[in-house]
Design an enzyme around this catalytic site. Structure first.
Site, PDB file in Angstrom:
ATOM      1  N   ALA A   1       0.763  -1.204  -0.088  1.00  0.00           N
ATOM      2  CA  ALA A   1       0.110   0.039  -0.012  1.00  0.00           C
ATOM      3  C   ALA A   1       0.845   1.344   0.088  1.00  0.00           C
ATOM      4  O   ALA A   1       0.489   2.154  -0.697  1.00  0.00           O
ATOM      5  CB  ALA A   1      -0.887   0.062   1.384  1.00  0.00           C
TER       6      ALA A   1
ATOM      7  N   CYS B   1       8.460  -9.731   6.431  1.00  0.00           N
ATOM      8  CA  CYS B   1       9.722 -10.338   7.059  1.00  0.00           C
ATOM      9  C   CYS B   1       9.353 -10.688   8.449  1.00  0.00           C
ATOM     10  O   CYS B   1       9.806 -11.980   8.885  1.00  0.00           O
ATOM     11  CB  CYS B   1      10.620  -9.120   7.370  1.00  0.00           C
ATOM     12  SG  CYS B   1      11.334  -8.525   5.824  1.00  0.00           S
TER      13      CYS B   1
ATOM     14  N   CYS C   1      -2.184   2.158 -17.758  1.00  0.00           N
ATOM     15  CA  CYS C   1      -1.778   2.193 -16.385  1.00  0.00           C
ATOM     16  C   CYS C   1      -2.683   3.306 -15.753  1.00  0.00           C
ATOM     17  O   CYS C   1      -2.590   4.395 -16.314  1.00  0.00           O
ATOM     18  CB  CYS C   1      -0.276   2.242 -16.359  1.00  0.00           C
ATOM     19  SG  CYS C   1       0.036   2.852 -14.368  1.00  0.00           S
TER      20      CYS C   1
HETATM   21 ZN   LIG Z   1       2.449   3.324 -14.658  1.00  0.00          ZN
END
Ligand SMILES: [Zn+2]
Length: 256
Positions: free
Chosen positions: A130, A186, A243
């Site tokens: 995020a 992790c 995109c």
């Molecule tokens: Zn992009």
């Protein structure tokens, strides 16, 4: 440049491609580092050592005993301190001539909106998807090059996303925000300490190259490191014309 600086940075200045002009650009540079953990530690230390004149660190976490295995900017004596303060202490000990600005805050959208346009290069050393998406969105919006790294178990990867270059993808072109995958941390799966060191050092290198204006950045290539076999692989990554983050590029203040 003062005599002390000529000595301090002499091994960079001696490099033909770097030289005194490259050092002057690095010294006048401003880098924003998101995260002061396993990746952020080596990034912060190498940028401080190289004399990046202004380094902004963002992290809302505190130093914990489990961090010390790999987060080399921190010490046992600083367990419980804010990570950005601990890292700033280490950076100041290494190079007292630079300015280190710290924010004990989560890198949320409003903070990124404030800090990203002030920096010349942004280094994402965060540990979650995020935050990486938010950092990328701010970098695309303000036309700032992004050096993004990640490491888990024995695997690491990094790339440079520089949408000032028409052909270069942004982070979301390669890792779409709506992609379904399980976030691996992790804290759950473990991480081989030298893998975060390797990726962090490479991130510092890309950031210094961008600030100094030397070499060829890793834009359009995703570098993957396998710590089990000590092998690197490079994958070509392309811009996604559809995109949602960078598909329709308008650089509001790309030249500010
Ligand atoms: Zn992009």
């Amino acid at each position: 440049m003062e005599d002390d600086d000529l000595l301090r940075y002499s091994r960079h200045i001696l490099l033909e491609e770097f030289g005194i002009d490259g050092q002057a650009r690095v010294s006048a540079g401003h880098a924003l580092v998101i995260g002061a953990g396993g990746l952020g530690s080596p990034v912060a230390m190498y940028l401080a050592g190289a004399g990046v004149g202004h380094i902004t660190l963002v992290d809302d976490d505190e130093v914990d005993l489990t961090n010390l295995q790999r987060q080399i900017a921190h010490t046992a004596a600083r367990v419980g301190q804010a990570k950005v303060r601990s890292a700033a202490t280490a950076m100041g000990d290494l190079n007292p001539t630079i300015r280190v600005e710290t924010h004990v805050r989560r890198a949320d959208a409003p903070l990124l909106e404030e800090l990203v346009p002030q920096a010349q290069v942004v280094i994402d050393c965060s540990d979650n998807f995020a935050t990486r998406q938010l950092v990328n969105q701010a970098c695309v919006r303000h036309g700032r090059p992004l050096v993004a790294g990640a490491a888990i178990r024995f695997d690491g990867q990094l790339s440079v996303y520089d949408t000032r270059d028409e052909a270069s993808p942004c982070y979301a072109c390669v890792f779409p925000a709506d992609a379904h995958f399980e976030e691996t941390r992790c804290a759950v799966l473990g991480v081989f300490a030298p893998v975060v060191g390797t990726i962090g050092v490479l991130q510092a290198g890309e950031a210094l190259k961008l600030l100094a204006g030397i070499g060829e950045p890793l834009a359009g290539r995703l570098l993957m490191f396998d710590g089990r076999t000590a092998s690197f692989d490079t994958l070509r990554v392309a811009r996604d014309p559809g995109c949602p983050v960078c598909g329709n590029r308008h650089h509001g203040n790309a030249h500010s």
